[in-house]
Scaffold this motif. Structure first.
Motif, PDB file in Angstrom:
ATOM      1  N   VAL A   1       0.944  -1.273   0.021  1.00 33.57           N
ATOM      2  CA  VAL A   1      -0.152  -0.018   0.128  1.00 33.57           C
ATOM      3  C   VAL A   1       0.985   1.315   0.098  1.00 33.57           C
ATOM      4  O   VAL A   1       0.732   2.193  -0.827  1.00 33.57           O
ATOM      5  CB  VAL A   1      -0.903  -0.089   1.410  1.00 33.57           C
ATOM      6  CG1 VAL A   1      -1.621   1.255   1.121  1.00 33.57           C
ATOM      7  CG2 VAL A   1      -2.016  -1.182   1.087  1.00 33.57           C
ATOM      8  N   ALA A   2       1.833   1.275   0.621  1.00 30.83           N
ATOM      9  CA  ALA A   2       3.005   2.423   0.845  1.00 30.83           C
ATOM     10  C   ALA A   2       3.548   2.785  -0.469  1.00 30.83           C
ATOM     11  O   ALA A   2       3.524   3.829  -1.033  1.00 30.83           O
ATOM     12  CB  ALA A   2       3.786   2.317   1.989  1.00 30.83           C
ATOM     13  N   ALA A   3       3.965   1.523  -1.122  1.00 30.09           N
ATOM     14  CA  ALA A   3       4.636   1.763  -2.562  1.00 30.09           C
ATOM     15  C   ALA A   3       3.575   2.312  -3.277  1.00 30.09           C
ATOM     16  O   ALA A   3       4.072   3.052  -4.138  1.00 30.09           O
ATOM     17  CB  ALA A   3       5.058   0.266  -2.961  1.00 30.09           C
ATOM     18  N   GLU A   4       2.422   1.765  -3.446  1.00 28.83           N
ATOM     19  CA  GLU A   4       1.446   2.429  -4.465  1.00 28.83           C
ATOM     20  C   GLU A   4       1.324   3.841  -3.979  1.00 28.83           C
ATOM     21  O   GLU A   4       1.030   4.651  -4.980  1.00 28.83           O
ATOM     22  CB  GLU A   4       0.128   1.504  -4.515  1.00 28.83           C
ATOM     23  CG  GLU A   4      -1.004   2.168  -5.474  1.00 28.83           C
ATOM     24  CD  GLU A   4      -0.168   2.180  -6.744  1.00 28.83           C
ATOM     25  OE1 GLU A   4      -0.764   3.295  -7.586  1.00 28.83           O
ATOM     26  OE2 GLU A   4       0.380   1.154  -7.232  1.00 28.83           O
ATOM     27  N   MET A   5       1.074   4.106  -2.746  1.00 26.98           N
ATOM     28  CA  MET A   5       0.894   5.445  -2.375  1.00 26.98           C
ATOM     29  C   MET A   5       2.104   6.496  -2.873  1.00 26.98           C
ATOM     30  O   MET A   5       1.527   7.374  -3.265  1.00 26.98           O
ATOM     31  CB  MET A   5       0.662   5.741  -0.780  1.00 26.98           C
ATOM     32  CG  MET A   5      -0.758   5.102  -0.518  1.00 26.98           C
ATOM     33  SD  MET A   5      -1.100   4.912   1.275  1.00 26.98           S
ATOM     34  CE  MET A   5      -1.117   6.577   1.910  1.00 26.98           C
ATOM     35  N   GLY A   6       3.182   5.999  -2.747  1.00 25.40           N
ATOM     36  CA  GLY A   6       4.293   6.712  -3.119  1.00 25.40           C
ATOM     37  C   GLY A   6       4.310   6.978  -4.581  1.00 25.40           C
ATOM     38  O   GLY A   6       4.824   7.979  -5.163  1.00 25.40           O
ATOM     39  N   ARG A   7       3.796   5.850  -5.576  1.00 21.70           N
ATOM     40  CA  ARG A   7       3.886   6.076  -6.928  1.00 21.70           C
ATOM     41  C   ARG A   7       2.813   7.092  -7.167  1.00 21.70           C
ATOM     42  O   ARG A   7       2.997   8.009  -8.027  1.00 21.70           O
ATOM     43  CB  ARG A   7       3.364   4.842  -7.580  1.00 21.70           C
ATOM     44  CG  ARG A   7       4.448   4.002  -7.723  1.00 21.70           C
ATOM     45  CD  ARG A   7       4.332   2.681  -8.606  1.00 21.70           C
ATOM     46  NE  ARG A   7       3.314   1.917  -8.042  1.00 21.70           N
ATOM     47  CZ  ARG A   7       3.661   0.712  -7.003  1.00 21.70           C
ATOM     48  NH1 ARG A   7       5.266   0.763  -6.732  1.00 21.70           N
ATOM     49  NH2 ARG A   7       2.773   0.036  -6.592  1.00 21.70           N
ATOM     50  N   PHE A   8       1.850   7.301  -6.602  1.00 24.54           N
ATOM     51  CA  PHE A   8       0.648   8.005  -6.682  1.00 24.54           C
ATOM     52  C   PHE A   8       0.998   9.802  -6.518  1.00 24.54           C
ATOM     53  O   PHE A   8       0.974  10.588  -7.116  1.00 24.54           O
ATOM     54  CB  PHE A   8      -0.578   7.830  -5.750  1.00 24.54           C
ATOM     55  CG  PHE A   8      -1.696   8.673  -6.127  1.00 24.54           C
ATOM     56  CD1 PHE A   8      -2.655   8.581  -6.968  1.00 24.54           C
ATOM     57  CD2 PHE A   8      -1.828   9.972  -5.076  1.00 24.54           C
ATOM     58  CE1 PHE A   8      -3.724   9.354  -7.322  1.00 24.54           C
ATOM     59  CE2 PHE A   8      -2.889  10.849  -5.592  1.00 24.54           C
ATOM     60  CZ  PHE A   8      -3.672  10.565  -6.300  1.00 24.54           C
ATOM     61  N   MET A   9       1.744   9.651  -5.199  1.00 22.46           N
ATOM     62  CA  MET A   9       2.393  10.941  -4.689  1.00 22.46           C
ATOM     63  C   MET A   9       3.442  11.738  -5.518  1.00 22.46           C
ATOM     64  O   MET A   9       3.462  12.687  -5.699  1.00 22.46           O
ATOM     65  CB  MET A   9       2.868  10.801  -3.291  1.00 22.46           C
ATOM     66  CG  MET A   9       1.725  10.544  -2.413  1.00 22.46           C
ATOM     67  SD  MET A   9       2.395  10.400  -0.658  1.00 22.46           S
ATOM     68  CE  MET A   9       1.296  11.136   0.258  1.00 22.46           C
TER      69      MET A   9
END
Length: 142
Positions: A47-55
């Protein structure tokens, strides 16, 4: 913890999103936190990795809260998220456009930390704003 305490945790998460502070968000997650989505259950690291890509692709995030309801260890939210498309996303180069996306979520909070999250985002509207889907496709959905 009280329902008011649980709502305060969610407000802190929203404030971290609005500051583009991924570390601040993940500090409010229990180590065993999971996200339940359409593709199954994801652990915190994914989840954190995907959020990082989004950010990296979308900056200037502002979460506009329309409602927040707490009952026991659950907090439900209905929001509109506003952001700018400033980086590559799904192969779509940055457009510089200011976008918005409807978001509904439910979080389960234990001892001041999120242990489970369920979320629904209006991904079709986001893809239409990016120019990936024709606007006419949205007429098939509410």
């Amino acid at each position: 913890m009280t329902e008011a305490d649980n709502k305060a945790v969610v407000h802190a998460l929203i404030e971290s999103w609005n500051r583009d502070d991924l570390a601040g968000i993940t500090r409010l997650w229990a180590p065993e936190m999971v996200h339940h989505g359409r593709d199954g259950t994801l652990p915190a690291a994914e989840v954190a990795a995907e959020m990082g890509r989004f950010m990296r692709a979308f900056t200037g995030v502002h979460m506009e809260v329309h409602s927040m309801v707490a009952e026991g260890d659950l907090v439900n939210t209905r929001m509109t998220v506003h952001f700018s498309h400033t980086g590559d996303y799904l192969g779509v180069p940055a457009t510089g456009r200011r976008l918005r996306c409807g978001l509904m979520g439910q979080l389960r909070i234990v001892d001041g930390l999120v242990v489970e999250h369920w979320g629904i985002a209006d991904g079709l509207h986001l893809l239409e704003q990016l120019g990936v889907l024709p606007e006419s496709f949205l007429s098939a959905t509410a």
